[in-house]
Design an enzyme around this catalytic site. Structure first.
Site, PDB file in Angstrom:
ATOM      1  N   ASP A  41      64.397-113.608  32.734  1.00 38.89           N
ATOM      2  CA  ASP A  41      64.241-112.800  33.955  1.00 38.89           C
ATOM      3  C   ASP A  41      63.652-111.431  33.587  1.00 38.89           C
ATOM      4  O   ASP A  41      62.693-110.944  34.200  1.00 38.89           O
ATOM      5  CB  ASP A  41      65.595-112.562  34.635  1.00 38.89           C
ATOM      6  CG  ASP A  41      66.291-113.833  35.133  1.00 38.89           C
ATOM      7  OD1 ASP A  41      66.833-114.583  34.307  1.00 38.89           O
ATOM      8  OD2 ASP A  41      66.281-114.072  36.354  1.00 38.89           O
TER       9      ASP A  41
ATOM     10  N   LEU B 291      62.144-114.528  38.042  1.00 34.59           N
ATOM     11  CA  LEU B 291      62.668-115.873  37.814  1.00 34.59           C
ATOM     12  C   LEU B 291      63.627-116.179  38.960  1.00 34.59           C
ATOM     13  O   LEU B 291      64.748-115.652  38.996  1.00 34.59           O
ATOM     14  CB  LEU B 291      63.377-115.956  36.449  1.00 34.59           C
ATOM     15  CG  LEU B 291      63.603-117.354  35.889  1.00 34.59           C
ATOM     16  CD1 LEU B 291      63.902-117.314  34.389  1.00 34.59           C
ATOM     17  CD2 LEU B 291      64.693-118.109  36.602  1.00 34.59           C
TER      18      LEU B 291
ATOM     19  N   THR C 203      67.749-118.616  38.694  1.00 35.70           N
ATOM     20  CA  THR C 203      68.313-118.319  37.358  1.00 35.70           C
ATOM     21  C   THR C 203      69.494-119.215  37.047  1.00 35.70           C
ATOM     22  O   THR C 203      69.624-119.738  35.933  1.00 35.70           O
ATOM     23  CB  THR C 203      68.754-116.843  37.288  1.00 35.70           C
ATOM     24  OG1 THR C 203      67.622-116.005  37.538  1.00 35.70           O
ATOM     25  CG2 THR C 203      69.330-116.492  35.929  1.00 35.70           C
TER      26      THR C 203
ATOM     27  N   THR D  71      71.100-123.890  49.610  1.00 31.96           N
ATOM     28  CA  THR D  71      71.542-123.538  48.264  1.00 31.96           C
ATOM     29  C   THR D  71      72.332-124.653  47.602  1.00 31.96           C
ATOM     30  O   THR D  71      72.991-125.442  48.287  1.00 31.96           O
ATOM     31  CB  THR D  71      72.435-122.274  48.313  1.00 31.96           C
ATOM     32  OG1 THR D  71      72.851-121.929  47.002  1.00 31.96           O
ATOM     33  CG2 THR D  71      73.674-122.496  49.177  1.00 31.96           C
TER      34      THR D  71
ATOM     35  N   HIS E 110      75.285-121.257  45.732  1.00 25.42           N
ATOM     36  CA  HIS E 110      75.874-120.083  46.397  1.00 25.42           C
ATOM     37  C   HIS E 110      76.392-120.438  47.789  1.00 25.42           C
ATOM     38  O   HIS E 110      76.197-119.696  48.755  1.00 25.42           O
ATOM     39  CB  HIS E 110      74.839-118.956  46.512  1.00 25.42           C
ATOM     40  CG  HIS E 110      74.448-118.369  45.189  1.00 25.42           C
ATOM     41  ND1 HIS E 110      73.306-118.775  44.519  1.00 25.42           N
ATOM     42  CD2 HIS E 110      75.032-117.448  44.396  1.00 25.42           C
ATOM     43  CE1 HIS E 110      73.216-118.100  43.371  1.00 25.42           C
ATOM     44  NE2 HIS E 110      74.232-117.288  43.276  1.00 25.42           N
TER      45      HIS E 110
ATOM     46  N   GLY F   7      67.005-121.860  44.221  1.00 22.15           N
ATOM     47  CA  GLY F   7      65.853-120.986  44.391  1.00 22.15           C
ATOM     48  C   GLY F   7      65.302-120.956  45.800  1.00 22.15           C
ATOM     49  O   GLY F   7      65.145-122.002  46.452  1.00 22.15           O
TER      50      GLY F   7
ATOM     51  N   LYS G 285      62.896-123.925  47.664  1.00 23.80           N
ATOM     52  CA  LYS G 285      63.209-124.487  48.984  1.00 23.80           C
ATOM     53  C   LYS G 285      62.023-124.386  49.932  1.00 23.80           C
ATOM     54  O   LYS G 285      61.739-125.321  50.687  1.00 23.80           O
ATOM     55  CB  LYS G 285      64.435-123.778  49.565  1.00 23.80           C
ATOM     56  CG  LYS G 285      65.713-124.154  48.815  1.00 23.80           C
ATOM     57  CD  LYS G 285      66.881-123.536  49.483  1.00 23.80           C
ATOM     58  CE  LYS G 285      67.972-123.019  48.624  1.00 23.80           C
ATOM     59  NZ  LYS G 285      67.835-122.703  47.272  1.00 23.80           N
TER      60      LYS G 285
ATOM     61  N   ASP H  84      63.378-112.413  47.068  1.00 20.59           N
ATOM     62  CA  ASP H  84      63.523-113.872  47.181  1.00 20.59           C
ATOM     63  C   ASP H  84      62.640-114.456  48.269  1.00 20.59           C
ATOM     64  O   ASP H  84      62.237-115.619  48.198  1.00 20.59           O
ATOM     65  CB  ASP H  84      64.988-114.238  47.512  1.00 20.59           C
ATOM     66  CG  ASP H  84      65.940-113.953  46.375  1.00 20.59           C
ATOM     67  OD1 ASP H  84      66.921-113.222  46.592  1.00 20.59           O
ATOM     68  OD2 ASP H  84      65.686-114.465  45.265  1.00 20.59           O
TER      69      ASP H  84
HETATM   70  N1  LIG Z   1      75.863-114.812  46.867  1.00 19.28           N
HETATM   71  C1  LIG Z   1      74.821-114.517  46.079  1.00 19.28           C
HETATM   72  N2  LIG Z   1      74.943-113.628  45.061  1.00 19.28           N
HETATM   73  C2  LIG Z   1      73.876-113.345  44.288  1.00 19.28           C
HETATM   74  N3  LIG Z   1      72.650-113.896  44.408  1.00 19.28           N
HETATM   75  C3  LIG Z   1      72.501-114.778  45.413  1.00 19.28           C
HETATM   76  C4  LIG Z   1      73.557-115.143  46.285  1.00 19.28           C
HETATM   77  N4  LIG Z   1      73.087-116.058  47.162  1.00 19.28           N
HETATM   78  C5  LIG Z   1      71.793-116.260  46.855  1.00 19.28           C
HETATM   79  N5  LIG Z   1      71.443-115.491  45.806  1.00 19.28           N
HETATM   80  C6  LIG Z   1      70.127-115.420  45.149  1.00 19.28           C
HETATM   81  O1  LIG Z   1      69.131-115.867  46.074  1.00 19.28           O
HETATM   82  C7  LIG Z   1      68.256-116.794  45.427  1.00 19.28           C
HETATM   83  C8  LIG Z   1      68.385-118.129  46.083  1.00 19.28           C
HETATM   84  O2  LIG Z   1      69.717-118.551  45.941  1.00 19.28           O
HETATM   85  P1  LIG Z   1      70.024-120.131  45.882  1.00 19.28           P
HETATM   86  O3  LIG Z   1      69.345-120.667  44.673  1.00 19.28           O
HETATM   87  O4  LIG Z   1      71.515-120.185  45.801  1.00 19.28           O
HETATM   88  O5  LIG Z   1      69.484-120.710  47.158  1.00 19.28           O
HETATM   89  C9  LIG Z   1      68.643-116.817  43.953  1.00 19.28           C
HETATM   90  O6  LIG Z   1      67.819-115.847  43.311  1.00 19.28           O
HETATM   91  P2  LIG Z   1      67.733-115.607  41.736  1.00 19.28           P
HETATM   92  O7  LIG Z   1      67.914-116.929  41.075  1.00 19.28           O
HETATM   93  O8  LIG Z   1      66.351-115.014  41.581  1.00 19.28           O
HETATM   94  O9  LIG Z   1      68.806-114.631  41.398  1.00 19.28           O
HETATM   95  C10 LIG Z   1      70.101-116.401  43.987  1.00 19.28           C
HETATM   96  O10 LIG Z   1      70.553-115.821  42.816  1.00 19.28           O
HETATM   97 MG   LIG Z   2      65.651-115.081  43.519  1.00 16.07          MG
HETATM   98 MG   LIG Z   3      68.974-113.140  40.334  1.00 13.70          MG
HETATM   99 MG   LIG Z   4      65.489-113.840  40.242  1.00 12.30          MG
END
Ligand SMILES: Nc1ncnc2c1ncn2[C@@H]1O[C@H](COP(=O)(O)O)[C@@H](OP(=O)(O)O)[C@H]1O
Ligand SMILES: [Mg+2]
Ligand SMILES: [Mg+2]
Ligand SMILES: [Mg+2]
Length: 306
Positions: A50, A118, A121, A192, A195, A217, A221, A244
């Protein structure tokens, strides 16, 4: 002559080559096996990939466009960047496109670049590499008008070692993939995988989908939507941030789709906006009645997203 192309087109072409270079760094760090994982908070990891991918993108764009406003997920760093991480060439496909005249007079001061070096992650650390994307979004006067979604591990299991890069410019179109429509007569929703919570699930239940696809991500999606694997991306949570969604929204809109919060309001991407998308994410492909589907979300969910 490329140098005479409108700044927005040049910046998009530069963002494609920078994202590609960041993707190689992400692959190299994974092959070395030392991810340097840091825990930023609750369920919010950050790796050396990242951090390094962001340094590569920011250094490359800053060298070509000094004083450009760039907001990256991993914050400002002034660490040294190896010279071979700095790319300053244009993607030849993008730079040869005909830029819509509406962007001819846009200057750097009108633009904010949102970088998620990234995305996915959590999945990257778990080895679910095809979920990972590199996101570079360009907003003009607060509106998301261009985006790059690079997949460092696209089709890697069949030996593809360069990944795939998708781009879009609203009013010009998209490139790097074949847009597909999702199947008619059913509703497939993507959300997701790492999350989720009760509110996220309540929103999904209220749509009564035929299928729910849980992947990592925001970029990944939206790719599901524009490649016809899902009709909507529904995430009733404050967890996503502007980095995002800026690039994915621009590519989705350039493909005829729409992204709003769960109240149906658009997100703004100017330099002073708050970073969390507190209204959640509700995105649909062209042909889906966005407002009609959104009307099924109960108030007990939308009340939580303010
Ligand atoms: N509750 C949470 N806390 C921190 N980051 C979150 C989150 N919900 C979603 N995200 C971030 O939003 C992006 C999409 O989430 P997801 O994959 O769960 O759909 C990911 O970005 P990053 O991977 O760039 O951090 C994820 O980390
Ligand atoms: Mg992200
Ligand atoms: Mg992140
Ligand atoms: Mg990220």
């Amino acid at each position: 002559m490329a140098q005479n192309a409108p700044m927005v087109l040049r910046l998009l072409a530069s963002s494609v080559t920078a994202a590609n270079r960041a993707g190689k760094i992400i692959r190299d760090i994974m092959s070395r096996g030392d991810l340097g994982i840091v825990d930023k908070g609750i369920n919010d990891l950050q790796t050396e990939a990242d951090r390094s991918a962001q340094r590569c993108i920011v250094a490359s764009l800053t060298q070509q466009y000094p004083n450009l406003t760039i907001i990256g997920e991993e914050g400002a760093t002034n660490c040294e960047v190896p010279s071979d991480w700095i790319v300053t060439d244009y993607d030849q496909t993008v730079i040869s496109e005909q830029c819509p005249t509406e962007y001819s007079h846009i200057t750097k001061d009108d633009v904010v670049v949102w970088v998620d070096p990234l995305d996915g992650t959590s999945e990257y650390t778990q080895g679910l590499l095809e979920h990972v994307t590199v996101l570079v979004g360009l907003s003009v006067k607060g509106r998301p008008i261009a985006g790059v979604i690079h997949q460092p591990y696209y089709d890697y299991k069949s030996g593809n070692s360069l990944g795939r890069t998708i781009w879009g410019l609203v009013g010009m179109g998209v490139g790097g993939f074949n847009p597909q429509n999702p199947p008619s007569g059913k509703l497939i929703v993507t959300t997701t995988r790492s999350h989720s919570d009760n509110t996220v699930q309540k929103a999904l239940d209220s749509l009564n989908p035929d299928e729910i696809i849980r992947v990592g991500g925001a970029g990944h999606k939206v790719l599901m939507l524009i490649e016809g694997k899902a009709h909507a991306y529904v995430f009733a949570s404050k967890g996503c941030k502007k980095w995002d969604t800026c690039a994915p929204e621009a590519v989705l809109v350039a493909s005829g789709g729409k992204l709003t919060d769960m109240h149906g309001l658009p997100y703004e991407y100017g330099k002073n906006v708050q970073h969390p998308n507190v209204g959640g994410v509700f995105a649909t492909v062209r042909g889906i009645d966005h407002e009609e589907l959104l009307s099924k979300i109960p108030q007990e969910v939308t009340d939580k997203l303010k």
